[in-house]
Design a protein around this motif. Sequence first.
Motif, PDB file in Angstrom:
ATOM      1  N   VAL A  89     -41.801 -41.388  90.495  1.00  0.00           N
ATOM      2  CA  VAL A  89     -42.874 -42.241  89.961  1.00  0.00           C
ATOM      3  C   VAL A  89     -43.803 -42.695  91.087  1.00  0.00           C
ATOM      4  O   VAL A  89     -45.032 -42.623  90.967  1.00  0.00           O
ATOM      5  CB  VAL A  89     -42.280 -43.448  89.201  1.00  0.00           C
ATOM      6  CG1 VAL A  89     -43.369 -44.425  88.789  1.00  0.00           C
ATOM      7  CG2 VAL A  89     -41.508 -42.965  87.973  1.00  0.00           C
ATOM      8  N   ALA A 116     -48.939 -42.993  88.232  1.00  0.00           N
ATOM      9  CA  ALA A 116     -48.474 -44.387  88.379  1.00  0.00           C
ATOM     10  C   ALA A 116     -49.534 -45.275  89.024  1.00  0.00           C
ATOM     11  O   ALA A 116     -49.347 -46.501  89.099  1.00  0.00           O
ATOM     12  CB  ALA A 116     -47.185 -44.417  89.191  1.00  0.00           C
ATOM     13  N   ILE A 152     -39.396 -46.295  82.641  1.00  0.00           N
ATOM     14  CA  ILE A 152     -40.367 -46.920  83.554  1.00  0.00           C
ATOM     15  C   ILE A 152     -40.844 -48.204  82.878  1.00  0.00           C
ATOM     16  O   ILE A 152     -41.452 -48.154  81.801  1.00  0.00           O
ATOM     17  CB  ILE A 152     -41.581 -46.003  83.804  1.00  0.00           C
ATOM     18  CG1 ILE A 152     -41.138 -44.602  84.246  1.00  0.00           C
ATOM     19  CG2 ILE A 152     -42.515 -46.629  84.832  1.00  0.00           C
ATOM     20  CD1 ILE A 152     -42.282 -43.569  84.224  1.00  0.00           C
ATOM     21  N   VAL A 177     -38.949 -41.078  82.746  1.00  0.00           N
ATOM     22  CA  VAL A 177     -38.941 -39.949  83.686  1.00  0.00           C
ATOM     23  C   VAL A 177     -38.054 -38.890  83.046  1.00  0.00           C
ATOM     24  O   VAL A 177     -36.863 -39.137  82.768  1.00  0.00           O
ATOM     25  CB  VAL A 177     -38.392 -40.348  85.064  1.00  0.00           C
ATOM     26  CG1 VAL A 177     -38.500 -39.146  86.015  1.00  0.00           C
ATOM     27  CG2 VAL A 177     -39.154 -41.544  85.629  1.00  0.00           C
ATOM     28  N   PRO A 216     -42.804 -38.042  85.440  1.00  0.00           N
ATOM     29  CA  PRO A 216     -43.097 -39.295  84.738  1.00  0.00           C
ATOM     30  C   PRO A 216     -44.007 -39.038  83.540  1.00  0.00           C
ATOM     31  O   PRO A 216     -44.930 -38.228  83.617  1.00  0.00           O
ATOM     32  CB  PRO A 216     -43.828 -40.135  85.786  1.00  0.00           C
ATOM     33  CG  PRO A 216     -44.324 -39.185  86.807  1.00  0.00           C
ATOM     34  CD  PRO A 216     -43.562 -37.896  86.690  1.00  0.00           C
TER      35      PRO A 216
END
Length: 339
Positions: free
Chosen positions: A149, A155, A168, A195, A200
């Motif tokens: 991530v 992200a 997440i 994930v 991700p």
Amino acid sequence: MTRDTAAAARQKARIVLIGTGGTIAGRGASPVNTSAYDCSVLSIDDILADLPVADSLADITTEQLFQVGSENFGNVQLLQLGKRIASLLERDDIDGIVVTHGTDTIDETAYFLHLTLKSPKPVVVVGAMRPPSALSSDGPLNLYNAIVVAASRLAHGKGTLVVSNDEIHTARDVVKTNTFKQDAFKSPYGPLGFVVEGKPVFYRLPARPHTVDSEWSINEIEALSHVGVVYAHGGMNDAIVRAILDSGVKAVIYAATGNGNVAVSIVASLVEARKRGIHVVRGSRTGGGVVIRNAAQPDDLYDWLVTDDQPAHKARILMMLALTREHCTRKLQDVFWRY
Ligand code: SIN
């Protein structure tokens, strides 16, 4: 070459892995010790050495900032960690940060970072419910996923994240809800994503301001006020409330029953607290829902606040930050509505 084309040309993200202790750094006497073991004994280099596959994900450097169980995290550690991460994020040669952390207060630390770091770069806080020495430890996969991530462009701009059990979570919402199970982390509105097989996937965004859009900057905060929490229960008298009010707190979060109900035996001490200049924040011990202003208690009359939907321990983090800039009740209440 622009920064974006340079990043595209690079194969791997550059990630700093900061160790602070916890179960993810723990060791048990035997593989069946999934819940009884020594915490905070493995260094961050030991942990990473047990995950050679991480090399394929990112160029990783390590730092051992603390080696403590997260129940020992206080304001000093929050500030030190935040300032260290901020200085790393300012560097062009660093793309993201992963912090290994005890799970007990991971939600508090992550929320603090979420509100005070001034960078869109990913910061992921990760822990484990079982030490690496245990059967089916979640440590290695949690760490692997956290690096995935932190190394992902997806992200960026999502604030501080907590990665656990393939999920997440936004730091704003996540809470530890179980003492030993691997699916201990829950967000009341669900995780932001997952994930899956080392990739991700995000399905929603944090709705409230954070990082670059928040009003706090870690570099401008040198100290945090003492904010206490009182946990309500049946048959309560006001001795514990009066003791906490005499301990130097600037505010008290009252984790009340239900929708912020305050027992008759407690009201006078909290009214007196406000008259002494101590802010009173009505929360709920239920762990879900919102506390409605002026419903169970006349907040306007008493000059009290309500937590919105935050549990008491995270309301404490928000209140400590709010008190770095505001003392007026109306403005402090706006902070709870806004964040
Ligand atoms: C801690 O929070 O440091 C101990 C427990 C854990 O990491 O799961």
